[in-house]
Design a protein around this motif. Sequence first.
Motif, PDB file in Angstrom:
ATOM      1  N   PHE A 242      -5.887   3.629   3.652  1.00 40.73           N
ATOM      2  CA  PHE A 242      -5.241   2.039   3.726  1.00 40.73           C
ATOM      3  C   PHE A 242      -6.711   0.927   4.397  1.00 40.73           C
ATOM      4  CE2 PHE A 242      -4.003  -1.699   6.583  1.00 40.73           C
ATOM      5  CZ  PHE A 242      -3.265  -2.032   6.008  1.00 40.73           C
TER       6      PHE A 242
ATOM      7  N   GLN B  76      -0.592  -3.521  -7.790  1.00 38.51           N
ATOM      8  CA  GLN B  76      -0.927  -3.590  -6.687  1.00 38.51           C
ATOM      9  C   GLN B  76      -2.345  -5.243  -6.022  1.00 38.51           C
ATOM     10  OE1 GLN B  76      -3.594  -0.584  -4.466  1.00 38.51           O
ATOM     11  NE2 GLN B  76      -1.652  -0.433  -2.695  1.00 38.51           N
TER      12      GLN B  76
ATOM     13  N   TRP C  25      -9.436   0.327   1.888  1.00 38.68           N
ATOM     14  CA  TRP C  25      -8.667  -1.011   0.639  1.00 38.68           C
ATOM     15  C   TRP C  25      -8.272  -1.704   1.245  1.00 38.68           C
ATOM     16  CZ3 TRP C  25      -3.185  -3.121   1.316  1.00 38.68           C
ATOM     17  CH2 TRP C  25      -2.978  -3.468   0.058  1.00 38.68           C
TER      18      TRP C  25
ATOM     19  N   PHE D 261       0.892  -1.333  -0.015  1.00 38.71           N
ATOM     20  CA  PHE D 261      -0.086  -0.068   0.414  1.00 38.71           C
ATOM     21  C   PHE D 261       1.033   0.874   0.490  1.00 38.71           C
ATOM     22  CE2 PHE D 261      -2.368   3.324   2.167  1.00 38.71           C
ATOM     23  CZ  PHE D 261      -3.724   3.274   1.652  1.00 38.71           C
TER      24      PHE D 261
ATOM     25  N   ARG E 115       1.286   4.034  -2.985  1.00 36.19           N
ATOM     26  CA  ARG E 115       0.714   5.670  -2.160  1.00 36.19           C
ATOM     27  C   ARG E 115       2.595   6.415  -2.178  1.00 36.19           C
ATOM     28  NH1 ARG E 115      -2.525   3.187  -3.214  1.00 36.19           N
ATOM     29  NH2 ARG E 115      -5.104   3.254  -2.594  1.00 36.19           N
TER      30      ARG E 115
END
Length: 313
Positions: free
Chosen positions: A65, A283, A68, A24, A28
Amino acid sequence: MTGYILRRMVSTIAVMAMVGIFIFLLLRLAPSDPAAMIAGDTATAEMIAGIREQLGLNDPMSVQFIRWVRDMLGGNFGISIFSGRPVIELISQRLEPTLTLSILTMILSVTVGVSFGILAAWRSGGLVDRLLAAFSALGYSVPVFVIGLFLMYFFAIRTRWLPVQGYVPIDGGLGPWFVHLILPTVALSLAYIAFIARVTRASMLEVLSEDYMRTAAAKGASSYAMLFHHALKNAGVPILTVIGISFAYLIGGVVLTETVFNIPGIGRLVVDAINNRDYPIIQSVLILTSGLYVLINLTVDLAYTLIDPRIRY
């Protein structure tokens, strides 16, 4: 036994949590702005700001997060930046070629590698042992794409025995499906055959030199019983370990093999996503392959207890 399994499962969950945080943050904190890439080169600052707001990129990292992780657990892997299609749909379409290539590669590698290793250990110093040493050096030193190009040139271009590139789904016929996978499977498996065979040979030689093996031979035990009922089981832990490690190496090898043989699998999807900087695909594939690798390691650890009961404690 139950306590051992619970400890391994807890450690697996902890590892996956750390992997998720790393993946993550890695994407990012990358210098490229996904919103700017979606908007295109001619986009204005207002358009980019609107896309960032739509994607939730202006929210705090902790909020992003949690969202996600929640979406991932719910099977929502996001939308591809360039195709505009759900990522899970793109991955599902590419899963069959990669999965079949990986399974065939591991079946061939384990079967041939363990067999060669046992035979080389049983006839240590003989012709088979020397041939295995030469084959292992070749398998270690030559990259998979070089082997693939050589096989393609000789068996597809020169002799025309096999197709050069491409992939035929299973529903298109087992014959065409298998024929198109012969060259990539052989090219990808040679290094793993060499790796597994050398470790198998070393483990078997160590066990065959033990006192209880000499006692079994003195009592008239057959070669089959000594090799498979006594030696192989006691040498099984290192062999299982190297098979598990081979799965990790297989992830990188599949990307190169699919590129060389033009197989529309997960490897090709990742290469295209990297070229286009399609972050949702990158990802998602990273987290899925990491989860698969951690699951394989857990399975191997639990399999140790079937070979050596002392590990349970």
